[in-house]
Design a protein around this motif. Sequence first.
Motif, PDB file in Angstrom:
ATOM      1  N   SER A  98       0.738  -1.260   0.324  1.00  0.00           N
ATOM      2  CA  SER A  98       0.051   0.029   0.193  1.00  0.00           C
ATOM      3  C   SER A  98       0.902   1.172   0.113  1.00  0.00           C
ATOM      4  O   SER A  98       0.251   2.374  -0.329  1.00  0.00           O
ATOM      5  N   MET A  99       2.161   1.123   0.532  1.00  0.00           N
ATOM      6  CA  MET A  99       3.183   2.303   0.154  1.00  0.00           C
ATOM      7  C   MET A  99       3.463   2.552  -1.368  1.00  0.00           C
ATOM      8  O   MET A  99       3.360   3.504  -1.609  1.00  0.00           O
ATOM      9  N   PRO A 146       9.740   9.345   0.013  1.00  0.00           N
ATOM     10  CA  PRO A 146       8.746  10.406  -0.603  1.00  0.00           C
ATOM     11  C   PRO A 146       9.232  10.920  -1.741  1.00  0.00           C
ATOM     12  O   PRO A 146      10.497  10.804  -2.179  1.00  0.00           O
ATOM     13  N   SER A 147       8.292  11.245  -2.749  1.00  0.00           N
ATOM     14  CA  SER A 147       8.750  11.745  -4.182  1.00  0.00           C
ATOM     15  C   SER A 147       9.668  12.872  -3.837  1.00  0.00           C
ATOM     16  O   SER A 147       9.673  13.637  -2.954  1.00  0.00           O
ATOM     17  N   GLY A 189      -3.368  10.136  -1.534  1.00  0.00           N
ATOM     18  CA  GLY A 189      -2.292   9.258  -1.099  1.00  0.00           C
ATOM     19  C   GLY A 189      -1.171  10.460  -0.842  1.00  0.00           C
ATOM     20  O   GLY A 189      -0.190  10.227  -1.463  1.00  0.00           O
ATOM     21  N   PRO A 190      -1.483  11.386  -0.020  1.00  0.00           N
ATOM     22  CA  PRO A 190      -0.435  12.635  -0.039  1.00  0.00           C
ATOM     23  C   PRO A 190       0.962  12.148   0.486  1.00  0.00           C
ATOM     24  O   PRO A 190       1.879  12.756   0.640  1.00  0.00           O
ATOM     25  N   GLY A 191       0.794  11.080   1.454  1.00  0.00           N
ATOM     26  CA  GLY A 191       1.756  10.792   2.412  1.00  0.00           C
ATOM     27  C   GLY A 191       2.433  11.698   3.151  1.00  0.00           C
ATOM     28  O   GLY A 191       1.646  12.267   4.062  1.00  0.00           O
ATOM     29  N   PRO A 248       5.037  15.938   0.058  1.00  0.00           N
ATOM     30  CA  PRO A 248       5.702  16.713  -0.970  1.00  0.00           C
ATOM     31  C   PRO A 248       5.125  17.175  -2.171  1.00  0.00           C
ATOM     32  O   PRO A 248       5.356  18.320  -2.523  1.00  0.00           O
ATOM     33  N   GLU A 282      -5.865  10.309   2.745  1.00  0.00           N
ATOM     34  CA  GLU A 282      -4.995   9.617   3.215  1.00  0.00           C
ATOM     35  C   GLU A 282      -5.221   8.468   4.032  1.00  0.00           C
ATOM     36  O   GLU A 282      -6.170   8.808   4.955  1.00  0.00           O
ATOM     37  N   GLY A 287      -9.011   7.919   5.235  1.00  0.00           N
ATOM     38  CA  GLY A 287      -9.754   6.867   4.716  1.00  0.00           C
ATOM     39  C   GLY A 287      -9.428   6.093   3.296  1.00  0.00           C
ATOM     40  O   GLY A 287      -8.185   6.672   2.827  1.00  0.00           O
ATOM     41  N   ASP A 288      -9.972   5.489   2.713  1.00  0.00           N
ATOM     42  CA  ASP A 288      -9.678   4.448   1.596  1.00  0.00           C
ATOM     43  C   ASP A 288      -9.900   5.377   0.444  1.00  0.00           C
ATOM     44  O   ASP A 288     -11.218   5.418  -0.094  1.00  0.00           O
ATOM     45  N   ALA A 289      -9.057   5.831  -0.363  1.00  0.00           N
ATOM     46  CA  ALA A 289      -9.331   6.402  -1.711  1.00  0.00           C
ATOM     47  C   ALA A 289      -9.931   5.659  -2.740  1.00  0.00           C
ATOM     48  O   ALA A 289     -10.736   6.359  -3.592  1.00  0.00           O
ATOM     49  N   TYR A 290      -9.970   4.449  -2.590  1.00  0.00           N
ATOM     50  CA  TYR A 290     -10.802   3.555  -3.628  1.00  0.00           C
ATOM     51  C   TYR A 290     -12.075   3.589  -3.255  1.00  0.00           C
ATOM     52  O   TYR A 290     -12.957   3.159  -4.097  1.00  0.00           O
ATOM     53  N   GLY A 313      -1.035   9.994  -5.899  1.00  0.00           N
ATOM     54  CA  GLY A 313       0.337   9.403  -5.440  1.00  0.00           C
ATOM     55  C   GLY A 313       0.199   7.750  -5.122  1.00  0.00           C
ATOM     56  O   GLY A 313       0.776   7.279  -4.471  1.00  0.00           O
TER      57      GLY A 313
HETATM   58  C1  LIG Z   1       3.814   6.004  -3.298  1.00  0.00           C
HETATM   59  S1  LIG Z   1       3.147   6.609  -1.731  1.00  0.00           S
HETATM   60  C2  LIG Z   1       3.096   8.671  -2.406  1.00  0.00           C
HETATM   61  C3  LIG Z   1       3.227   9.506  -0.992  1.00  0.00           C
HETATM   62  C4  LIG Z   1       3.486  10.932  -1.772  1.00  0.00           C
HETATM   63  N1  LIG Z   1       2.229  11.251  -2.395  1.00  0.00           N
HETATM   64  C5  LIG Z   1       4.622  11.130  -2.216  1.00  0.00           C
HETATM   65  O1  LIG Z   1       4.692  11.461  -3.538  1.00  0.00           O
HETATM   66  O2  LIG Z   1       5.845  10.972  -1.530  1.00  0.00           O
HETATM   67  C6  LIG Z   1       1.597   6.208  -1.460  1.00  0.00           C
HETATM   68  C7  LIG Z   1       0.742   6.981  -0.510  1.00  0.00           C
HETATM   69  O3  LIG Z   1      -0.736   6.464  -0.820  1.00  0.00           O
HETATM   70  C8  LIG Z   1      -1.050   6.179   0.527  1.00  0.00           C
HETATM   71  N2  LIG Z   1      -2.270   5.192   0.211  1.00  0.00           N
HETATM   72  C9  LIG Z   1      -2.141   3.932  -0.205  1.00  0.00           C
HETATM   73  N3  LIG Z   1      -3.177   3.387  -0.559  1.00  0.00           N
HETATM   74  C10 LIG Z   1      -4.230   4.282  -0.115  1.00  0.00           C
HETATM   75  C11 LIG Z   1      -5.858   4.127  -0.088  1.00  0.00           C
HETATM   76  N4  LIG Z   1      -6.167   3.182  -0.485  1.00  0.00           N
HETATM   77  N5  LIG Z   1      -6.239   5.240   0.595  1.00  0.00           N
HETATM   78  C12 LIG Z   1      -5.560   6.418   0.905  1.00  0.00           C
HETATM   79  N6  LIG Z   1      -4.261   6.553   0.675  1.00  0.00           N
HETATM   80  C13 LIG Z   1      -3.488   5.478   0.269  1.00  0.00           C
HETATM   81  C14 LIG Z   1      -0.080   5.628   1.474  1.00  0.00           C
HETATM   82  O4  LIG Z   1      -0.367   5.541   2.544  1.00  0.00           O
HETATM   83  C15 LIG Z   1       0.981   6.536   0.790  1.00  0.00           C
HETATM   84  O5  LIG Z   1       1.090   7.655   1.561  1.00  0.00           O
END
Ligand SMILES: C[S@@+](CC[C@H](N)C(=O)[O-])C[C@H]1O[C@@H](n2cnc3c(N)ncnc32)[C@H](O)[C@@H]1O
Length: 200
Positions: A32-33, A38-39, A63-65, A68, A87, A108-111, A131
Amino acid sequence: MPSQSLRLRGKKSHRLNDEVRFIRSWLEKPLSMGAVTPSSRILARTMARYVEPSVAGPIIELGPGTGPVTEALVQAGVEPSRLVLVEFNPAFCKILRARYPDATLVQGDAYSLRRLLETLLLQPAAAVVSGLPLVTKPIRMRLRLIRDAFDLMLPGAPFVQFTYSVASPLPRRLGGFSVEASERIWMNIPPARVWVYRKT
Ligand SMILES: C[S@@+](CC[C@H](N)C(=O)[O-])C[C@H]1O[C@@H](n2cnc3c(N)ncnc32)[C@H](O)[C@@H]1O
């Protein structure tokens, strides 16, 4: 007022802390990460370049993490109060809440985008910036996500996505949207590309 070198040192330790948190989350939930770090600033700025701050409406970030891309959006002229951050990682939500108190944070779940946002948005979104590690999900889930996003956005608004894979995370053959891609961004670990989809 802190000197410039103090501010720079502050930013560097900020970034280092974010990287440590990121690696920890990746060790716990690699799929899920979808990334170990981070980007980079250049990838984040490329994402932000596809968002036009003068177009009215909320800007949704999935998914802002540690933020960045959020930071790049704000630096590009987007008012933090227009941001809707979705997120699901509670540790990242805590960071985002502290750094962007004026943004709307949805843990919550973005999906489940439609369910999460349809009553929250008061007007159509000007852009969705993602992201999410889309390629770890089945195609039908990716497609449902982008369709839900298009329903929440202004006509022709961009869905901006980065990916490390070579191919578009949403295959063109699915149809119903136009596809645009950035150059490959080598200054990122790993190198990435930004894809932009618009409903046709
Ligand atoms: C590849 S990282 C990108 C983080 C940030 N945007 C960056 O560019 O560094 C993916 C991010 O999406 C979040 N994420 C993954 N699946 C998710 C979901 N179903 N709903 C919400 N956030 C989710 C993760 O927790 C993580 O913060």
